[in-house]
Design a protein around this motif. Structure first.
Motif, mmCIF file in Angstrom:
data_model
loop_
_atom_site.group_PDB
_atom_site.id
_atom_site.type_symbol
_atom_site.label_atom_id
_atom_site.label_comp_id
_atom_site.label_asym_id
_atom_site.label_seq_id
_atom_site.Cartn_x
_atom_site.Cartn_y
_atom_site.Cartn_z
ATOM 1 N N ASN A 173 48.194 41.371 42.310
ATOM 2 C CA ASN A 173 48.782 40.510 43.109
ATOM 3 C C ASN A 173 50.368 40.912 43.161
ATOM 4 O O ASN A 173 50.887 41.001 41.982
ATOM 5 N N VAL A 214 46.086 31.651 52.373
ATOM 6 C CA VAL A 214 45.259 32.072 51.599
ATOM 7 C C VAL A 214 43.961 31.748 51.929
ATOM 8 O O VAL A 214 42.572 32.210 52.059
ATOM 9 N N LEU A 232 36.933 34.707 47.916
ATOM 10 C CA LEU A 232 38.489 35.618 48.294
ATOM 11 C C LEU A 232 38.396 37.100 48.123
ATOM 12 O O LEU A 232 38.654 37.776 48.799
ATOM 13 N N PHE A 238 42.388 30.902 44.123
ATOM 14 C CA PHE A 238 43.335 29.841 44.688
ATOM 15 C C PHE A 238 42.865 28.384 44.215
ATOM 16 O O PHE A 238 42.020 27.978 45.233
#
Lengths: 244, 81
Positions: free
Chosen positions: A146, A201, A242, A184
């Motif tokens: 990230n 997100v 995700l 998340f």
């Protein structure tokens, strides 16, 4: 069967949910906290109000002596720790070019050194019991990377390699070592990112929303149970789809 | 405590906890090579010695132990000073 569990960073966010979950599964829970005594006491009160047993214990989990003292305290008051949840974690996000050595060291110390120190301290008791669960909370950042989180991602990837090695070392003694990697999740840590990032997100998540701390706690509850006796060295990604 | 007493307790631990054949246990037997105790098994044995004899064996000293006789020597030294 009721066992003694220790959750590092258990006063808030995902750690709080894990502590509550393990208590509702019938375990006695020690809640470690770094600074927020009131939040830790609140978790203890919530557990005791529901008929469970819990205690709060302060310690900087990146500090060797503090971890030793914490285990002594918990083992004296509750008994041998048979479920360890390494959850404590911090972020010091920045682009690598602007990331100073302190931001690197602090994150590695709190997120990764703590896992080494606590797992080592818990291992004697688990070997004596011939039963144990070490569950560490990593992050999808440690798997996918990230931007702005080189330090955090390195610490979270480190947890995965550490856990696989220890799983091989002590698997023959009924001690399993696993990792849960959240995506998340709605906590204070992700709230800092702002609603715009959260919405962006959520669009990338297959399930279409951010996760709840209880959804990570459910994965930890499973890995801590006898049902998961044949699962070790694994990283269970709980991110709503995700990173597929 | 007499050396023979330490020896018989240690033998019992090896037989009961680690499943080693009693007749294979000699003072010069090496844990890993002769008795097929893995390195984690040696650590567990030393923990059992600590519990049974009420002594503390620091990691640096534990690392020096490779035979049954050395384990007895160490416990004897700890108990009798």
């Amino acid at each position: 069967m009721s066992r003694v569990a220790l959750v590092t960073g258990g006063s808030r966010g995902i750690g709080r949910a894990i502590a509550l979950r393990l208590a509702s599964d019938g375990h006695v829970v020690a809640i470690n906290y770094a600074a927020n005594r009131a939040a830790a006491d609140d978790v203890v009160e919530t557990i005791t109000a529901n008929g469970g047993t819990a205690m709060a214990v302060q310690a900087d989990v990146g500090d060797t002596d503090a971890v030793g003292a914490m285990f002594e305290d918990v083992e004296e008051r509750l008994g041998r720790v048979e479920i360890l949840v390494n959850n404590a974690g911090i972020t010091r996000d920045d682009l690598l070019l602007r990331m100073g050595p302190d931001a690197w060291d602090q994150v590695i110390e709190t997120n990764l050194r703590s896992v080494y120190l606590c797992s080592r301290a818990a291992m004697r008791g688990m070997l004596r019991a011939r039963w144990g669960r070490i569950i560490s909370v990593s992050s999808i950042s440690g798997i996918s990377g990230n931007p702005g989180q080189a330090n955090y991602a390195a610490s979270k990837a480190g947890i995965i390699g550490f856990s696989k090695s220890i799983a091989r070392e002590i698997g023959s003694r009924n001690i399993t070592v696993n990792v849960v990697a959240p995506g998340f999740i709605e906590t204070d840590m992700t709230e800092e990112l702002g609603t715009e990032v959260a919405e962006e997100v959520a669009r990338r998540v297959a399930v279409g929303r951010l996760g709840r701390p209880e959804e990570i706690a459910a994965a930890v509850g499973y890995l801590a149970s006898d049902d998961a006796a044949y699962v070790t060295g694994q990283t269970l990604v709980v991110d709503g789809g995700l990173a597929l | 405590m007499e050396r023979t007493e330490i020896e018989s307790k240690l033998t019992d631990l090896l037989v009961d906890e680690l499943g080693i054949e009693r007749e294979d246990i000699r003072a010069d037997a090496k844990f890993e090579e002769d008795l097929d105790v893995d390195s984690l098994g040696v650590v567990e044995l030393l923990m059992a010695l600590e519990d049974n004899f009420g002594v503390k064996i620091p990691d640096e000293e534990a690392e020096q132990i490779s035979t049954v006789g050395e384990a007895i020597d160490l416990v004897e030294k700890k108990l009798n000073g």
